[in-house]
Design an enzyme around this catalytic site. Structure first.
Site, short mmCIF file in Angstrom:
data_model
loop_
_atom_site.label_atom_id
_atom_site.label_comp_id
_atom_site.label_asym_id
_atom_site.label_seq_id
_atom_site.Cartn_x
_atom_site.Cartn_y
_atom_site.Cartn_z
N ASP A 34 -36.02 -65.33 60.16
CA ASP A 34 -36.02 -64.24 59.16
C ASP A 34 -36.96 -64.53 58.00
O ASP A 34 -36.91 -63.89 56.96
CB ASP A 34 -34.60 -64.01 58.64
CG ASP A 34 -34.06 -65.23 57.93
OD1 ASP A 34 -34.74 -66.29 57.94
OD2 ASP A 34 -32.97 -65.14 57.33
N GLU A 36 -37.01 -67.10 55.97
CA GLU A 36 -36.54 -68.02 54.93
C GLU A 36 -37.25 -69.35 55.13
O GLU A 36 -37.63 -69.71 56.25
CB GLU A 36 -35.01 -68.19 55.02
CG GLU A 36 -34.27 -66.99 54.49
CD GLU A 36 -32.75 -67.19 54.50
OE1 GLU A 36 -32.28 -68.29 54.87
OE2 GLU A 36 -32.05 -66.22 54.17
N HIS A 127 -54.18 -69.13 32.71
CA HIS A 127 -54.79 -67.88 32.24
C HIS A 127 -54.75 -67.80 30.70
O HIS A 127 -55.70 -67.34 30.08
CB HIS A 127 -54.07 -66.69 32.87
CG HIS A 127 -54.60 -65.39 32.38
ND1 HIS A 127 -55.91 -65.01 32.57
CD2 HIS A 127 -54.00 -64.39 31.67
CE1 HIS A 127 -56.10 -63.82 32.02
NE2 HIS A 127 -54.96 -63.43 31.47
N LYS A 190 -65.00 -55.51 27.15
CA LYS A 190 -64.46 -54.87 28.36
C LYS A 190 -63.19 -54.08 28.04
O LYS A 190 -62.38 -54.53 27.23
CB LYS A 190 -64.14 -55.97 29.40
CG LYS A 190 -63.47 -55.49 30.67
CD LYS A 190 -63.14 -56.64 31.62
CE LYS A 190 -61.72 -57.12 31.46
NZ LYS A 190 -61.34 -58.15 32.44
N ASP A 220 -60.40 -61.36 40.66
CA ASP A 220 -59.38 -60.75 41.53
C ASP A 220 -60.06 -59.68 42.38
O ASP A 220 -60.59 -59.98 43.46
CB ASP A 220 -58.26 -60.19 40.64
CG ASP A 220 -57.06 -59.75 41.43
OD1 ASP A 220 -57.19 -59.58 42.66
OD2 ASP A 220 -55.98 -59.54 40.87
N GLY A 222 -62.82 -58.32 41.58
CA GLY A 222 -64.26 -58.52 41.37
C GLY A 222 -64.84 -57.48 40.41
O GLY A 222 -66.00 -57.61 39.99
C1 R5P Z 1 -58.59 -61.15 32.82
O1 R5P Z 1 -58.13 -61.35 31.68
C2 R5P Z 1 -59.03 -62.27 33.68
O2 R5P Z 1 -59.57 -63.33 32.94
C3 R5P Z 1 -60.04 -61.79 34.72
O3 R5P Z 1 -61.19 -61.30 34.04
C4 R5P Z 1 -59.47 -60.69 35.60
O4 R5P Z 1 -58.24 -61.08 36.14
C5 R5P Z 1 -60.44 -60.36 36.72
O5 R5P Z 1 -59.91 -59.33 37.48
P1 R5P Z 1 -60.83 -58.40 38.40
O6 R5P Z 1 -61.71 -59.31 39.23
O7 R5P Z 1 -59.85 -57.62 39.23
O8 R5P Z 1 -61.64 -57.51 37.49
#
Ligand code: R5P
Length: 310
Positions: A34, A36, A127, A190, A220, A222
């Site tokens: 399952d 786990e 982060h 940004k 993430d 990009g």
């Molecule tokens: C945001 O504060 C992080 O430092 C990255 O800039 C962010 O997570 C990047 O995400 P993505 O690639 O989806 O724009």
């Protein structure tokens, strides 16, 4: 001192153990029918100092749960102390309430790991630095900046180079890199109109005829980096290189990078991306294993970890 490898990043675990001239703890990590998770330690670890290495990357929930179960197994096997080595600490981006009635998942995850029985945390480029304060146990936060600086000095023409912060939150990291490679900085303003979407509003500083180095903690989708590169090019930048610690690379991120104007994207192996990027011409991986192994050695010998970054 012993190293137990979770299953999120086997190559990094092997490299760390190799650097430390240690064998990985003999462990059986399996899934029940399952799904786990089952963890069994097949050797005596009573009284040992144990480092359990696991990134809480995709699949984040499974990898986090596996880390918690590994820590619990270690605690119940009488390890003397347990350091959770989390090269990529997932859930970190929810570190405050940006809108009302939301969770602060970074704090919740910190509590889960602590309550499972970890005595110390070792991570890379959290982060947000203040996540260290979400834990009531010691946290060592390592930085990829020194290995990025070495790579830039070796591989990129230093003439007319400028470091670029992809958003205001990245200014401190960008300044740290610029100090090491002796350049000025520019800052991108940004905005996120909605989750997962990013827009460049302004660029603070002149990038005309300059080679740009963007540094960020996470890529993430990009979107941030691809849009930043486009905006830099529109302002007359020459080549754009990107240095990222944690390559989350969700969805079409690899494709988007290949199609973008980015000259080269250099990332570390805090997340196992070997399969995802095997056909990529633009993405290069440099290993974070030497810094993590050295920090583990210093923790085990009770010597300074911060002096690694002086
Ligand atoms: C945001 O504060 C992080 O430092 C990255 O800039 C962010 O997570 C990047 O995400 P993505 O690639 O989806 O724009």
């Amino acid at each position: 001192m012993k190293v137990l490898a979770g299953t999120s990043n086997p190559k990094l675990c092997k490299d760390i153990a190799k650097n430390l001239k240690l064998k990985l703890v003999n462990t059986n990590i399996k899934r029940f029918a399952d799904d786990e998770i089952y963890v069994e330690i097949n050797e005596n670890i009573r009284g040992n100092t144990i480092f359990v290495v696991q990134s809480t990357s995709n699949p984040a929930n499974d990898n986090l749960m596996e880390l918690l179960i590994c820590i619990d197994a270690l605690k119940r096997s009488s390890a003397k102390n347990i350091t959770a080595v989390i090269p990529y600490f997932g859930y970190a981006r929810q570190d405050r309430k940006v809108v009302p009635r939301t969770a602060i998942s970074a704090k919740l995850v910190a509590d889960l790991i602590t309550n499972a029985g970890a005595n110390r945390i070792l991570s890379v480029d959290l982060h947000a630095g203040q996540i260290q304060g979400f834990f009531n146990i010691p946290v060592d936060n390592l930085f990829a900046t020194p290995i990025f600086a070495r790579h830039i000095k070796k591989k990129i023409n230093s003439n007319n180079l400028i470091c670029v912060a992809p958003d205001v939150g990245g200014v401190e990291r960008t300044r740290a890199l610029s100090r090491r490679i002796n350049t000025s900085i520019a800052i991108i303003d940004k905005r996120r109109p909605s989750p997962g979407k990013s827009e460049v509003m302004n660029i603070v500083g002149s990038v005309k005829n300059k080679n740009c180095v963007i540094i960020d903690d996470i890529i993430d989708s990009g979107g941030t980096i691809v849009n930043a590169t486009k905006a830099l090019k529109e302002k007359g930048a020459k080549d754009v290189y990107v240095y990222i610690t944690h390559a989350v690379l969700s969805g079409q991120a690899v494709d988007n990078i290949e199609k973008s104007q980015i000259k080269k994207l250099i990332t570390t192996d805090t997340i196992d991306n070997l399969k995802k990027i095997k056909n990529s011409k633009k993405i290069e991986i440099i290993s974070i294993a030497p810094i993590i192994s050295e920090a583990m050695k210093r923790i085990s010998n009770s010597t300074s970890v911060s002096s690694l970054f002086k």
